[in-house]
Scaffold this motif. Sequence first.
Motif, PDB file in Angstrom:
ATOM      1  N   SER A  28     -56.968 -34.245  52.954  1.00 48.25           N
ATOM      2  CA  SER A  28     -56.794 -33.843  54.349  1.00 48.25           C
ATOM      3  C   SER A  28     -55.526 -34.488  54.886  1.00 48.25           C
ATOM      4  O   SER A  28     -55.309 -35.684  54.686  1.00 48.25           O
ATOM      5  CB  SER A  28     -57.980 -34.307  55.190  1.00 48.25           C
ATOM      6  OG  SER A  28     -59.148 -33.645  54.795  1.00 48.25           O
ATOM      7  N   SER A  31     -52.519 -37.647  60.615  1.00 46.81           N
ATOM      8  CA  SER A  31     -51.774 -37.333  61.840  1.00 46.81           C
ATOM      9  C   SER A  31     -50.263 -37.434  61.626  1.00 46.81           C
ATOM     10  O   SER A  31     -49.510 -36.707  62.280  1.00 46.81           O
ATOM     11  CB  SER A  31     -52.210 -38.238  62.986  1.00 46.81           C
ATOM     12  OG  SER A  31     -51.931 -39.589  62.699  1.00 46.81           O
ATOM     13  N   LEU A  34     -49.592 -33.944  60.428  1.00 44.11           N
ATOM     14  CA  LEU A  34     -49.924 -32.897  61.397  1.00 44.11           C
ATOM     15  C   LEU A  34     -49.029 -32.926  62.635  1.00 44.11           C
ATOM     16  O   LEU A  34     -48.646 -31.874  63.150  1.00 44.11           O
ATOM     17  CB  LEU A  34     -51.391 -33.026  61.825  1.00 44.11           C
ATOM     18  CG  LEU A  34     -52.418 -32.790  60.731  1.00 44.11           C
ATOM     19  CD1 LEU A  34     -53.811 -33.090  61.254  1.00 44.11           C
ATOM     20  CD2 LEU A  34     -52.332 -31.369  60.200  1.00 44.11           C
ATOM     21  N   GLU A  35     -48.701 -34.109  63.107  1.00 45.26           N
ATOM     22  CA  GLU A  35     -47.910 -34.209  64.334  1.00 45.26           C
ATOM     23  C   GLU A  35     -46.531 -33.545  64.231  1.00 45.26           C
ATOM     24  O   GLU A  35     -46.166 -32.765  65.114  1.00 45.26           O
ATOM     25  CB  GLU A  35     -47.775 -35.666  64.764  1.00 45.26           C
ATOM     26  CG  GLU A  35     -47.087 -35.786  66.109  1.00 45.26           C
ATOM     27  CD  GLU A  35     -47.049 -37.224  66.614  1.00 45.26           C
ATOM     28  OE1 GLU A  35     -46.169 -37.494  67.434  1.00 45.26           O
ATOM     29  OE2 GLU A  35     -47.875 -38.053  66.187  1.00 45.26           O
ATOM     30  N   ALA A  38     -47.036 -29.786  64.335  1.00 39.35           N
ATOM     31  CA  ALA A  38     -47.389 -29.327  65.677  1.00 39.35           C
ATOM     32  C   ALA A  38     -46.195 -29.379  66.625  1.00 39.35           C
ATOM     33  O   ALA A  38     -46.046 -28.524  67.501  1.00 39.35           O
ATOM     34  CB  ALA A  38     -48.538 -30.157  66.229  1.00 39.35           C
ATOM     35  N   SER A  45     -50.503 -25.226  66.531  1.00 40.66           N
ATOM     36  CA  SER A  45     -51.196 -26.518  66.517  1.00 40.66           C
ATOM     37  C   SER A  45     -52.706 -26.383  66.680  1.00 40.66           C
ATOM     38  O   SER A  45     -53.465 -27.061  65.992  1.00 40.66           O
ATOM     39  CB  SER A  45     -50.609 -27.467  67.562  1.00 40.66           C
ATOM     40  OG  SER A  45     -50.713 -26.922  68.852  1.00 40.66           O
ATOM     41  N   TYR A  46     -53.162 -25.523  67.577  1.00 41.14           N
ATOM     42  CA  TYR A  46     -54.604 -25.347  67.764  1.00 41.14           C
ATOM     43  C   TYR A  46     -55.237 -24.785  66.493  1.00 41.14           C
ATOM     44  O   TYR A  46     -56.264 -25.273  66.028  1.00 41.14           O
ATOM     45  CB  TYR A  46     -54.865 -24.433  68.965  1.00 41.14           C
ATOM     46  CG  TYR A  46     -56.326 -24.266  69.300  1.00 41.14           C
ATOM     47  CD1 TYR A  46     -57.016 -25.278  69.953  1.00 41.14           C
ATOM     48  CD2 TYR A  46     -57.011 -23.102  68.963  1.00 41.14           C
ATOM     49  CE1 TYR A  46     -58.356 -25.145  70.259  1.00 41.14           C
ATOM     50  CE2 TYR A  46     -58.348 -22.958  69.260  1.00 41.14           C
ATOM     51  CZ  TYR A  46     -59.020 -23.978  69.911  1.00 41.14           C
ATOM     52  OH  TYR A  46     -60.347 -23.829  70.211  1.00 41.14           O
ATOM     53  N   LEU A  48     -54.084 -25.013  63.471  1.00 38.04           N
ATOM     54  CA  LEU A  48     -53.979 -26.006  62.408  1.00 38.04           C
ATOM     55  C   LEU A  48     -55.132 -27.013  62.467  1.00 38.04           C
ATOM     56  O   LEU A  48     -55.671 -27.409  61.441  1.00 38.04           O
ATOM     57  CB  LEU A  48     -52.639 -26.740  62.519  1.00 38.04           C
ATOM     58  CG  LEU A  48     -52.280 -27.732  61.441  1.00 38.04           C
ATOM     59  CD1 LEU A  48     -52.145 -27.045  60.097  1.00 38.04           C
ATOM     60  CD2 LEU A  48     -50.992 -28.447  61.795  1.00 38.04           C
ATOM     61  N   LEU A  49     -55.517 -27.396  63.665  1.00 38.18           N
ATOM     62  CA  LEU A  49     -56.577 -28.393  63.819  1.00 38.18           C
ATOM     63  C   LEU A  49     -57.983 -27.808  63.800  1.00 38.18           C
ATOM     64  O   LEU A  49     -58.926 -28.483  63.398  1.00 38.18           O
ATOM     65  CB  LEU A  49     -56.373 -29.171  65.125  1.00 38.18           C
ATOM     66  CG  LEU A  49     -55.111 -30.017  65.174  1.00 38.18           C
ATOM     67  CD1 LEU A  49     -54.939 -30.624  66.552  1.00 38.18           C
ATOM     68  CD2 LEU A  49     -55.122 -31.091  64.104  1.00 38.18           C
ATOM     69  N   THR A  50     -58.137 -26.555  64.243  1.00 42.29           N
ATOM     70  CA  THR A  50     -59.481 -25.990  64.375  1.00 42.29           C
ATOM     71  C   THR A  50     -59.761 -24.814  63.451  1.00 42.29           C
ATOM     72  O   THR A  50     -60.917 -24.487  63.203  1.00 42.29           O
ATOM     73  CB  THR A  50     -59.719 -25.494  65.808  1.00 42.29           C
ATOM     74  OG1 THR A  50     -58.873 -24.371  66.066  1.00 42.29           O
ATOM     75  CG2 THR A  50     -59.483 -26.598  66.828  1.00 42.29           C
TER      76      THR A  50
END
Length: 78
Positions: A28, A31, A34-35, A38, A45-46, A48-50
């Motif tokens: 996984s 951050s 991911l940051e 995003a 971004s939404y 990617l996270l959900t």
Amino acid sequence: MDMGRTRFGETIGVSMRTLEAIERRGSSPRSDVLEPIARKWPEYSYWLLTGDTIPEKGHISPALAKPRDSSTDSVEAS
């Protein structure tokens, strides 16, 4: 986003080793991975996270994005 792993890593400032670990081992992303994604592509971004999209709010996935003219793309554009 039509770019290879090398260009993607350079664009977001993440090492190839980190990207390979995420892809090959199913790790996984943290951050610190991911940051920058995003920040570069906030419209994703939404998703990617959900894993969800809300197009009417501007939260889309790459599959929903309109194709861009590659002749005008730079490393900054996807």
